[in-house]
Scaffold this active site. Structure first.
Site, PDB file in Angstrom:
ATOM      1  CE  LYS A   1      33.199 -37.678 -90.636  1.00  0.00           C
ATOM      2  NZ  LYS A   1      33.336 -38.610 -89.471  1.00  0.00           N
TER       3      LYS A   1
ATOM      4  CB  CYS B   1      39.905 -39.653 -87.156  1.00  0.00           C
ATOM      5  SG  CYS B   1      38.956 -40.932 -88.027  1.00  0.00           S
TER       6      CYS B   1
HETATM    7  O1  HRO Z   1      35.421 -42.818 -88.513  1.00  0.00           O
HETATM    8  C1  HRO Z   1      35.191 -41.579 -88.461  1.00  0.00           C
HETATM    9  O2  HRO Z   1      34.884 -40.866 -89.441  1.00  0.00           O
HETATM   10  C2  HRO Z   1      35.332 -40.979 -87.101  1.00  0.00           C
HETATM   11  N1  HRO Z   1      34.774 -41.668 -86.075  1.00  0.00           N
HETATM   12  C3  HRO Z   1      34.899 -41.249 -84.764  1.00  0.00           C
HETATM   13  O3  HRO Z   1      34.370 -41.872 -83.816  1.00  0.00           O
HETATM   14  N2  HRO Z   1      35.614 -40.117 -84.499  1.00  0.00           N
HETATM   15  C4  HRO Z   1      36.197 -39.381 -85.477  1.00  0.00           C
HETATM   16  O4  HRO Z   1      36.840 -38.346 -85.163  1.00  0.00           O
HETATM   17  C5  HRO Z   1      36.046 -39.819 -86.841  1.00  0.00           C
HETATM   18 CL1  HRO Z   1      36.758 -38.881 -88.108  1.00  0.00          CL
END
Ligand code: HRO
Length: 312
Positions: A44, A130
């Protein structure tokens, strides 16, 4: 037949792995991925400090994919470096990816300095896409900022580094982004992240299905495969050949992987379908891809990588 591949001059005995954000938030999940048929894992996206992320519900699976507005919940980059560096002590060890993301270029530099001093010998993925931190725009859609980040980062970070990009939807944007990316010694470009700020409705309750951002969230799954394939191929056509492409988006069977590789992907990552099926999916996907390769007489992925044909 072999589904082996190379990224950043590192060998992977399979071209299939997880997408950052899915089944990779803690040591338990990372260990389950490590034991699966996936050839590697990516963590993550780690930030400088741990984050709780957005209020729940913040993920919702649909028949055709998923919507999420997680808000970057993570244990902090230090945690992921500790776990991965411990796993990479074992002999033999896989080559791993660590994803990280800062909220400005100074944070990106600090994150990469942490990676450099940690003894991590894998590949860094800088997440520029993100879509779910309220008030923060998609870095990947701010071309000048992307250029500035890469210019600054490559002055100090000397290890193998790739970037995770949002999907683009305009040929001129493919051209402009490729022009920027080609200036830097990137190991790879990972296309695509979720399609940002979609909306899924539960019509029985006449309500959105996730709490953050009035239900707006990143879309994954079947909905995004055409966009993912286009981004993989657009960058494959435009980037200089030593910048490889990792294909992410809409993969749930061997055919989807075959298509991503046909478009130019050297590795593929699985998100939504992994979330639904769990790490056993990697054995199924590998079987299905190998069956397709056998049917078509391909021995290795280089035999068909990037060989998508146009209509003359
Ligand atoms: O809301 C999120 O954590 C998230 N959710 C996504 O679909 N892509 C990302 O790069 C991230 Cl960092």
């Amino acid at each position: 037949v072999s589904t082996a591949t190379n990224i950043a001059q590192k060998k992977f005995d399979n071209c299939i792995m997880n997408a950052s954000g899915v089944w990779c938030s803690d040591e338990n999940e990372l260990t389950e991925l490590d034991r699966s048929e996936a050839s590697s894992f990516v963590t993550k996206s780690g930030t400088l400090q741990p984050r709780k992320g957005n209020p729940q519900p913040r993920y919702f699976p649909t028949s055709l994919g998923s919507i999420n507005s997680m808000g970057l919940p993570n244990q902090g980059l230090d945690y992921y470096l500790e776990v991965v560096n411990r796993l990479q002590q074992r002999k033999p060890h896989k080559n791993y990816f660590v994803s990280c993301t800062g909220f400005n270029v100074q944070e990106d530099i600090s994150l990469l300095k942490k990676v450099a001093v940690s003894g991590f010998t894998g590949v860094v993925e800088l997440n520029l896409s993100c879509p779910n931190v309220p008030g923060k725009p998609q870095t990947g859609y701010d071309f000048e900022t992307v250029d500035n980040i890469l210019k600054t980062v490559f002055k100090s970070y000397k290890g193998p580094l790739g970037v995770k990009l949002p999907p683009y939807f305009d040929i001129v944007h493919f051209n402009q982004m490729a022009q920027i990316l080609n200036k830097y010694p990137l190991a790879y470009v990972n296309s695509v992240n979720s399609i940002g700020n979609g909306l899924y409705i539960d019509d029985t309750q006449e309500q959105v299905v996730i709490k953050p951002k009035n239900g707006f969230g990143g879309i994954g799954g079947d909905y995004i495969k055409p966009t993912a394939l286009a981004n993989v191929h657009a960058f494959y056509q435009r980037l200089n050949p030593d910048i490889q492409i990792i294909g992410t988006g809409g993969i749930k069977n061997g055919r989807d992987i075959f298509e991503h590789i046909l478009c130019g992907a050297s590795m593929v990552q699985v998100g939504t379908a992994l979330m639904k099926e769990g790490p056993d999916i990697f054995a199924r996907l590998t079987r299905e891809l190998k069956a397709i390769m056998r049917d078509k007489g391909y021995e290795k992925i280089a035999d068909f990588k990037g060989k998508l044909q146009y209509i003359e």
